[in-house]
Write a protein that holds these residues in place. Structure first.
Motif, mmCIF file in Angstrom:
data_model
loop_
_atom_site.group_PDB
_atom_site.id
_atom_site.type_symbol
_atom_site.label_atom_id
_atom_site.label_comp_id
_atom_site.label_asym_id
_atom_site.label_seq_id
_atom_site.Cartn_x
_atom_site.Cartn_y
_atom_site.Cartn_z
ATOM 1 N N LEU A 11 28.179 44.552 3.066
ATOM 2 C CA LEU A 11 28.751 44.593 1.713
ATOM 3 C C LEU A 11 30.007 43.732 1.695
ATOM 4 N N ARG A 12 30.142 42.941 0.643
ATOM 5 C CA ARG A 12 31.324 42.080 0.530
ATOM 6 C C ARG A 12 31.837 42.118 -0.888
ATOM 7 N N LEU A 13 33.146 41.889 -1.020
ATOM 8 C CA LEU A 13 33.708 41.783 -2.350
ATOM 9 C C LEU A 13 33.386 40.388 -2.878
ATOM 10 N N PRO A 14 32.648 40.289 -3.996
ATOM 11 C CA PRO A 14 32.267 38.957 -4.479
ATOM 12 C C PRO A 14 33.488 38.144 -4.913
ATOM 13 N N GLN A 15 33.440 36.836 -4.649
ATOM 14 C CA GLN A 15 34.546 35.948 -5.016
ATOM 15 C C GLN A 15 34.331 35.413 -6.423
ATOM 16 N N PRO A 16 35.299 35.646 -7.331
ATOM 17 C CA PRO A 16 35.132 35.206 -8.720
ATOM 18 C C PRO A 16 34.718 33.740 -8.844
ATOM 19 N N LEU A 47 30.361 27.535 11.860
ATOM 20 C CA LEU A 47 30.312 28.902 12.360
ATOM 21 C C LEU A 47 31.177 29.745 11.428
ATOM 22 N N ASN A 48 30.547 30.231 10.353
ATOM 23 C CA ASN A 48 31.295 30.823 9.243
ATOM 24 C C ASN A 48 31.595 32.316 9.475
ATOM 25 N N MET A 49 32.368 32.888 8.565
ATOM 26 C CA MET A 49 32.734 34.302 8.611
ATOM 27 C C MET A 49 33.602 34.601 9.837
ATOM 28 N N ALA A 50 34.375 33.602 10.251
ATOM 29 C CA ALA A 50 35.230 33.799 11.418
ATOM 30 C C ALA A 50 36.184 34.968 11.176
ATOM 31 N N ASP A 51 36.624 35.140 9.916
ATOM 32 C CA ASP A 51 37.539 36.242 9.601
ATOM 33 C C ASP A 51 36.876 37.593 9.826
ATOM 34 N N GLU A 52 35.618 37.714 9.395
ATOM 35 C CA GLU A 52 34.911 38.985 9.576
ATOM 36 C C GLU A 52 34.681 39.276 11.053
ATOM 37 N N THR A 105 34.656 28.412 10.891
ATOM 38 C CA THR A 105 35.222 28.384 9.541
ATOM 39 C C THR A 105 35.313 29.788 8.966
ATOM 40 N N ALA A 106 36.170 29.919 7.956
ATOM 41 C CA ALA A 106 36.136 31.114 7.111
ATOM 42 C C ALA A 106 36.197 30.575 5.689
ATOM 43 N N ALA A 107 35.029 30.279 5.161
ATOM 44 C CA ALA A 107 34.940 29.472 3.946
ATOM 45 C C ALA A 107 35.739 30.042 2.779
ATOM 46 N N VAL A 108 35.698 31.370 2.586
ATOM 47 C CA VAL A 108 36.388 31.920 1.420
ATOM 48 C C VAL A 108 37.901 31.773 1.543
ATOM 49 N N HIS A 109 38.412 31.663 2.761
ATOM 50 C CA HIS A 109 39.849 31.471 2.929
ATOM 51 C C HIS A 109 40.185 30.004 3.151
ATOM 52 N N GLU A 137 24.197 39.937 -6.404
ATOM 53 C CA GLU A 137 23.681 39.131 -5.300
ATOM 54 C C GLU A 137 24.733 38.945 -4.209
ATOM 55 N N ASP A 138 25.938 38.510 -4.641
ATOM 56 C CA ASP A 138 26.977 38.192 -3.665
ATOM 57 C C ASP A 138 27.474 39.424 -2.929
ATOM 58 N N SER A 139 27.401 40.580 -3.586
ATOM 59 C CA SER A 139 27.969 41.776 -2.970
ATOM 60 C C SER A 139 27.066 42.352 -1.894
ATOM 61 N N PRO A 164 20.067 33.787 4.461
ATOM 62 C CA PRO A 164 20.630 34.266 3.198
ATOM 63 C C PRO A 164 22.036 34.841 3.407
ATOM 64 N N ASN A 165 22.895 34.689 2.386
ATOM 65 C CA ASN A 165 24.214 35.338 2.398
ATOM 66 C C ASN A 165 25.162 34.942 3.510
ATOM 67 N N VAL A 166 25.115 33.684 3.931
ATOM 68 C CA VAL A 166 26.019 33.276 5.000
ATOM 69 C C VAL A 166 27.185 32.445 4.479
ATOM 70 N N GLY A 167 27.133 32.074 3.188
ATOM 71 C CA GLY A 167 28.235 31.306 2.600
ATOM 72 C C GLY A 167 27.877 29.883 2.226
ATOM 73 N N LYS A 168 26.583 29.573 2.128
ATOM 74 C CA LYS A 168 26.171 28.218 1.771
ATOM 75 C C LYS A 168 26.780 27.776 0.442
ATOM 76 N N SER A 169 26.697 28.672 -0.533
ATOM 77 C CA SER A 169 27.181 28.287 -1.859
ATOM 78 C C SER A 169 28.689 28.074 -1.862
ATOM 79 N N VAL A 170 29.419 28.841 -1.060
ATOM 80 C CA VAL A 170 30.862 28.627 -0.969
ATOM 81 C C VAL A 170 31.131 27.235 -0.402
ATOM 82 N N PHE A 171 30.391 26.849 0.603
ATOM 83 C CA PHE A 171 30.535 25.503 1.160
ATOM 84 C C PHE A 171 30.159 24.450 0.139
HETATM 85 N N1 GDP Z 1 34.763 37.261 4.611
HETATM 86 C C1 GDP Z 1 34.108 36.139 4.351
HETATM 87 N N2 GDP Z 1 33.217 36.151 3.328
HETATM 88 C C2 GDP Z 1 32.552 34.997 3.060
HETATM 89 C C3 GDP Z 1 32.774 33.805 3.809
HETATM 90 N N3 GDP Z 1 31.958 32.843 3.301
HETATM 91 C C4 GDP Z 1 31.260 33.406 2.282
HETATM 92 N N4 GDP Z 1 31.632 34.700 2.117
HETATM 93 C C5 GDP Z 1 31.095 35.652 1.133
HETATM 94 O O1 GDP Z 1 29.738 35.925 1.471
HETATM 95 C C6 GDP Z 1 28.958 36.134 0.307
HETATM 96 C C7 GDP Z 1 27.771 35.211 0.277
HETATM 97 O O2 GDP Z 1 28.215 33.886 0.112
HETATM 98 P P1 GDP Z 1 27.284 32.780 -0.580
HETATM 99 O O3 GDP Z 1 28.002 31.481 -0.515
HETATM 100 O O4 GDP Z 1 26.826 33.219 -1.911
HETATM 101 O O5 GDP Z 1 26.079 32.808 0.446
HETATM 102 P P2 GDP Z 1 24.696 32.024 0.370
HETATM 103 O O6 GDP Z 1 23.670 33.043 0.043
HETATM 104 O O7 GDP Z 1 24.519 31.528 1.769
HETATM 105 O O8 GDP Z 1 24.827 30.928 -0.617
HETATM 106 C C8 GDP Z 1 29.899 35.942 -0.867
HETATM 107 O O9 GDP Z 1 30.326 37.205 -1.298
HETATM 108 C C9 GDP Z 1 31.019 35.119 -0.280
HETATM 109 O O10 GDP Z 1 32.217 35.325 -0.968
HETATM 110 C C10 GDP Z 1 33.731 33.840 4.892
HETATM 111 O O11 GDP Z 1 33.976 32.874 5.587
HETATM 112 N N5 GDP Z 1 34.369 35.034 5.092
#
Ligand code: GDP
Ligand code: MG
Lengths: 648, 90
Positions: free
Chosen positions: A465-470, A119-124, A148-152, A345-347, A22-29
């Motif tokens: 905790l993360r800032l949700p992406q609009p 390998l996501n969240m490279a920025d974090e 990767t750093a999907a959000v960037h 959820e995202d936060s 959960p919460n690893v960035g699947k939906s962003v991908f």
């Molecule tokens: N800093 C950072 N945040 C990310 C990255 N990828 C996803 N996120 C954030 O992580 C949270 C969960 O992402 P989401 O795609 O909803 O995760 P899912 O539950 O796996 O689908 C969201 O707030 C995203 O904006 C990343 O590469 N770097």
């Protein structure tokens, strides 16, 4: 079930499955791969939505986040079945939590499915001073790994390039032989799951589940830890503001004020801005422009006042009421609620709320996770009933659904309540809240105490905790709302048709008469109120206008609102309850709730009348009344909790 | 007879000295020695909390859950569950 999911996935091309914790960035991908348009496939037999989209003519499927696949929860089963039919798995991994995530990775590798790792969240990770030797990781796992750093948007292009290089990785050598010994005709992946003791897959393939699932799990965990320790170079300490905020959210002193602040914010956004301002605007458009146009058009064709015109465009007209309510009322509300949910959820705030309130909610025989459906219930009880799947035991789901259907008013109910109480004054509102709260707590305690079994333990991970992406939460909210409206459309049209037919055939009148003992004699209400209850069983909003037009006494208004709140909110939630709990239990729940609602409504009516006859029904008297009920509830609860529990 | 008494004493001592997770203090580092609930144990292995894992007790919510961390991973464990998990201080 397995053939079910295959038929729901759009045909053509390969099946690329996004899987991860959960919460690893699947939906962003998912969004990055598929663009803005996505289909949502409804998984057969459930209400969980699986997003499907297209990439290069292949199908991309987003799955619910899981820590491993087997049959421990609904999400897991769905993810398992989708992974089993995958051609390529894109395993999204949170770099910061590599060790945790590797369990799932290794499990998919052991299933023998071609896989590539993002390998996501490279920025974090970088911010935390952590480095990973991804070349070594590639070597140890035998699969391509892309940081990767999907959000960037970093690394996404590289992932796209390498996606077709996905390949089966290095399987745990001790498992290879065991897998080949599974003799039933099944896929490689199914064979592994049978070995791991998955009861559902074993039954599907007609094999006996493996006897030593835990040792396989344990050795996989050890392997994951070992690999992680080899590839992680430095693990820095991370003590930023988010960390501190996360801590504050958990401690009662700071956590409850933060929670109240959040709830107030949600109320201001959904309850005030959307429910009043936006909906006021959209409803005006619908009833001021849309309905008259339809009426005059149809009237021109079919003649005003004809039976067909009444059915199509009358008070409950299929074309008028359905569209006005769906677009003018429900769409803005649902969109607002889903938006809030997606942001929460995202936060990463939701699991912290669950932890914070775990203690308080345990009074209701539930664990902290149940707060999520309960809060959602104030948005939409139907949706909340669906989200009870989040809870880990049958017992909790049963309690939560009962409480939701009984004591939690949904946004539609709240909207009417707000409107009616605006005319009644704050004392009645306070009384209403007190009574409802006592009922909720008493019922919960009662169920928690007398239903067999013990409360399921709380065990959840707190994501950072993360800032949700609009972009992410807007798309999520939009897709969900669209689906919701799509599913509600036939129900609404059916309900409107049913009511119109009742009206033109005069059956509505007959039902009114039939219900007089209940409405007039017991609740002391005018006979027309039967409409409100009949319609209320379909959709609570249907009755709103009627209540306003009846011009009843304040006490009567109050009794109607209370009784209406306590009944099951709508036909949709009734359907969901039947679906979730099965026919027998569902019907039982429904009947018990209706009986209790009318019982409590009647008792309240008699009590309030007695008070007002005695000439004391002013602000302080009703407050006193509420307080008495409140205290009774508390005493009841205390007495129940003091008795020793057998089940422990 | 003496054997039985010795075994008895060992068992009693074991029971008395076994520390449960809910008794851990904030900041304390402990090793998880036993998780009796099957379902929880399996889920915990996936999380990375297998028996033998060393965790830090990050926070104890008053009368509420215990929050443990391990490698930047935070896990909330309900009070009643924490009462069943045996740990060893390290
Ligand atoms: N800093 C950072 N945040 C990310 C990255 N990828 C996803 N996120 C954030 O992580 C949270 C969960 O992402 P989401 O795609 O909803 O995760 P899912 O539950 O796996 O689908 C969201 O707030 C995203 O904006 C990343 O590469 N770097
Ligand atoms: Mg997602």
């Amino acid at each position: 079930m397995n053939d079910g999911i295959e038929s729901r996935i759009p045909a053509g091309g390969k099946k690329i499955v996004l899987a991860g914790n959960p919460n690893v960035g699947k939906s962003v991908f998912f969004n990055a791969l598929t663009g803005l348009y996505a289909d949502v496939a409804n998984y057969p037999g459930t209400t969980l939505d699986i997003a499907c989209g297209r990439y290069n003519g292949d199908v991309v499927i987003d799955t619910p986040g899981v820590y491993g696949v087997s049959s421990y929860s609904e999400e897991e089963e769905i993810t398992r079945d989708i992974i089993l039919v995958a051609d390529i798995v894109v395993n999204i991994v949170d770099m910061v939590h590599l060790e945790r995530d590797l369990f799932l990775t290794l499990q998919i590798i052991d299933m023998g499915i071609p896989i590539i790792m993002a390998l996501n969240m490279a920025d974090e990770a970088e911010r935390g001073g952590m480095k990973i030797n991804h070349a070594l990781l590639e070597e140890l796992l035998g699969i391509p790994v892309v940081p990767t750093a999907a959000v960037h948007h970093t690394g996404i292009d590289e992932l796209k390039e390498k996606i077709y290089q996905a390949r089966p990785g290095l399987v745990d050598s001790s498992l290879v032989e065991k897998i080949s010994q599974v003799s039933t005709p099944c896929s490689r992946g199914e064979a592994l799951l049978i070995l791991e003791g998955d009861p559902v897959v074993s039954q599907r393939c007609g094999a006996a589940p493996g006897a030593e699932p835990e040792s396989i799990y344990r050795s996989r965990r050890e392997r994951a830890n070992q690999i992680a320790s080899l590839v992680v170079k430095e693990a820095g300490e991370n003590q930023g503001f988010a960390d501190k905020l996360g801590r504050w959210m958990l401690l009662p002193v700071t956590g409850f004020p933060l929670l109240l602040l959040t709830l107030w914010g949600i109320y201001e956004l959904v309850g005030v801005f959307i429910a009043q301002f936006i909906v006021g605007f959209t409803e005006q458009i619908m009833s001021g422009y849309y309905e008259p146009v339809i009426r005059s058009l149809l009237g021109g064709f079919l003649g005003p006042g004809s039976v067909l015109t009444t059915i199509l465009a009358g008070q409950y007209g299929v074309l008028t009421l359905t569209v006005t309510y769906l677009i003018g009322l429900l769409l803005p509300l649902v969109l607002g609620i889903f938006l809030v949910m997606a942001i929460l959820e995202d936060s990463g705030y939701l699991p912290r709320i669950a932890t914070l309130v775990d203690r308080s909610v345990s009074a209701l025989g539930l664990n902290g996770q149940a707060i999520i459906p309960l809060i959602l219930g104030f948005g939409c009880v139907t949706m909340a009933c669906i989200s009870t799947r989040l809870l880990s035991s049958e017992r909790e789901r049963r309690i939560a659904i009962f409480l939701l259907a009984f004591g939690v008013p949904c946004s539609a109910q709240l909207a009417i309540i707000m409107a009616v109480f605006a005319g009644l004054g704050p004392t009645y509102l306070l009384l209403y809240i007190l009574i409802l709260f006592s009922i909720l707590v008493t019922t919960g305690t009662f169920l928690g105490r007398y239903l067999p079994g013990v409360p399921a333990p709380l065990l959840i991970e707190l994501p950072p905790l993360r800032l949700p992406q609009p972009k992410n939460f807007i798309k999520k909210a939009w897709t969900r709302s669209y689906n919701f409206i799509k599913e509600a459309l036939p129900l609404f049209a059916g309900g409107a048709l049913f009511l119109s037919i009742l009206e033109v055939t005069g059956l509505l009148q007959g039902l009114r008469v039939l219900l007089t003992p209940l409405t007039v004699n017991w609740l002391h209400l005018p006979p027309e109120i039967a409409d409100v209850f009949i319609m209320g069983a379909i959709r609570k909003e249907f009755g709103a206008a009627t209540i306003m037009n009846l011009h009843m006494l304040p006490i009567q208004d109050f009794v109607v609102m209370l009784t209406l709140t306590l009944t099951v909110p709508c036909i949709a939630s009734t359907m969901v309850i039947l679906k979730e709990r099965g026919w027998r239990e569902g019907i039982l729940i429904w009947c018990v709730i209706y009986a209790l609602a009318f019982l409590i409504g009647g008792v309240t009516a008699h009590l309030l009348e007695a008070l007002s006859k005695a000439g004391v029904l002013n602000a302080s008297a009703s407050l006193l009344f509420g307080l008495i009920i409140f205290l009774t509830g508390t005493v009841l609860i205390l007495s129940m909790r003091c008795r020793p529990r057998k089940a422990d | 007879m003496i054997m039985i008494i010795i075994i008895f004493i060992v068992v009693i001592l074991g029971e008395v000295t076994t520390v449960r997770l809910d008794k851990a203090n904030k900041g304390q580092i402990v090793k998880i020695t036993e998780i009796p609930n099957d379902r929880v144990r399996v889920q915990a292995i996936r999380f990375g909390l297998s028996e033998g894992a060393v965790v830090t007790c990050r926070e104890v919510v008053p009368a509420g859950p215990v929050i443990v961390t391990r490698n930047k991973q935070e896990i909330a464990i309900g009070r009643n569950l924490a009462k069943t998990i045996s740990v060893e201080p390290c």
